[in-house]
Design an enzyme around this catalytic site. Structure first.
Site, PDB file in Angstrom:
ATOM      1  N   LYS A 224      -4.839  -0.472   4.050  1.00 58.31           N
ATOM      2  CA  LYS A 224      -5.582   0.514   3.277  1.00 58.31           C
ATOM      3  C   LYS A 224      -7.090   0.327   3.435  1.00 58.31           C
ATOM      4  O   LYS A 224      -7.586  -0.750   3.770  1.00 58.31           O
ATOM      5  CB  LYS A 224      -5.193   0.417   1.788  1.00 58.31           C
ATOM      6  CG  LYS A 224      -3.773   0.914   1.481  1.00 58.31           C
ATOM      7  CD  LYS A 224      -3.665   2.416   1.579  1.00 58.31           C
ATOM      8  CE  LYS A 224      -2.242   2.926   1.359  1.00 58.31           C
ATOM      9  NZ  LYS A 224      -1.796   2.851  -0.026  1.00 58.31           N
ATOM     10  N   ARG A 258       5.447  -2.525   0.567  1.00 57.04           N
ATOM     11  CA  ARG A 258       5.592  -1.523   1.628  1.00 57.04           C
ATOM     12  C   ARG A 258       4.541  -1.812   2.692  1.00 57.04           C
ATOM     13  O   ARG A 258       3.338  -1.724   2.426  1.00 57.04           O
ATOM     14  CB  ARG A 258       5.399  -0.125   1.032  1.00 57.04           C
ATOM     15  CG  ARG A 258       5.550   1.030   1.998  1.00 57.04           C
ATOM     16  CD  ARG A 258       5.317   2.357   1.269  1.00 57.04           C
ATOM     17  NE  ARG A 258       5.495   3.505   2.154  1.00 57.04           N
ATOM     18  CZ  ARG A 258       4.556   4.015   2.938  1.00 57.04           C
ATOM     19  NH1 ARG A 258       3.330   3.458   2.943  1.00 57.04           N
ATOM     20  NH2 ARG A 258       4.799   5.057   3.699  1.00 57.04           N
TER      21      ARG A 258
END
Length: 285
Positions: A224, A258
């Site tokens: 991210k 995840r």
């Protein structure tokens, strides 16, 4: 800080998926041309099946299939386009690798319904059942596990963590009122969604508050932007930063992670689990 660990036994077709004895790893399978970190790499059926098998060999416990990029500024795709991307992949995986538990990453009820019919087992909704009014009903009708992620159309927070908790519990209310059983619900704090850099860091520092809401917590931080910003590195060179967020999340009670880089992150998870599950103060529910 003693993390809360929830015991759950999910049935994915004929495949049992147990939560509460170790951290589960969800491998990411993007069948999109424009995903922020691996767009276009797995957008044929053959490539997607091959990558899913590799994810499982590397240590994934389940695979999350997505047919629409959720990166900031992405162009939404039509229902027909998303269906054309994900359904052949779900069908092929159920045919060629029936041992793989499958999650469908979508906020469209029809994509979820068709995917479940094709052999997927779990709905992973980045809008927490708030984007499509039919989604909760689909989940209830199929009795499947669901992942409700925090998201919103604005960042008008009064109190960040209190607002995130309230938003997530609203998603839970929508799900349960439609008939989704509480034991089938998992939550996701939505790192990178409707949060700026500091808000992402603050949410990460307060994951234990969300893990205590009464539902297992999934953490999706892989590659991210907030990690890339801290490290000042490109998207394909932040595995250590992702591993740090995974370890920090597990220590606060996140039970599913995840990730893209399953083989490397698996080592982080194994070490965290060795310490966490040996703790005499671990709270189980």
């Amino acid at each position: 800080m003693n993390p809360m660990i929830y015991k759950r036994n999910y049935v994915c077709g004929d495949i049992p998926l147990s939560l509460g004895d170790s951290t589960l790893i969800m491998g990411i399978l993007n069948v999109t041309p424009d995903s922020f970190s691996d767009g276009g790499r797995h957008n044929t059926v053959e490539q997607a099946v091959r990558h899913a098998l590799q994810l499982m060999e590397d240590g994934a416990d389940l695979v999350d299939i997505g047919g629409e990029s959720t990166r900031p500024g992405h162009e939404p795709v039509s229902l027909d386009e998303e269906l054309s991307r994900v359904i052949p992949v779900v069908e092929a995986l159920r045919r060629e690798a029936p041992h793989i538990p499958l999650s469908i990453d979508t906020y469209k009820a029809e994509v979820a319904r068709r995917s479940l019919e094709a052999g997927a087992h779990i709905i992973n909704d980045v809008w927490g059942f708030k984007a499509d009014p039919d989604m909760a009903g689909v989940a209830a009708a199929y009795g499947c596990p669901v992942i409700l992620m925090h998201n919103r159309t604005n960042r008008d927070y009064t109190d960040l963590m209190a607002d995130i908790q309230s938003d997530l519990l609203e998603s839970v209310r929508i799900a349960e009122e439609a008939g989704v059983r509480p034991e089938q619900i998992m939550l996701d704090p939505g790192i990178g969604f409707a949060k700026d850099f500091n808000e992402n860091l603050q949410t990460m520092a307060s994951l234990h508050k969300l893990a205590g809401l009464g539902y297992p917590l999934l953490l999706g931080t892989s590659r991210k932007k907030f990690i890339r910003t801290v490290l000042d590195l490109p998207v394909d060179d932040v595995v250590e930063g992702t591993a740090a967020t995974v370890a920090f999340g597990i220590a606060q009670g996140c039970q599913i992670v995840r990730v893209h880089d399953v083989r490397l992150i698996r080592r982080t998870v194994q070490m965290c689990d060795a310490m966490l599950y040996a703790s005499p103060d671990l709270q189980r529910r």
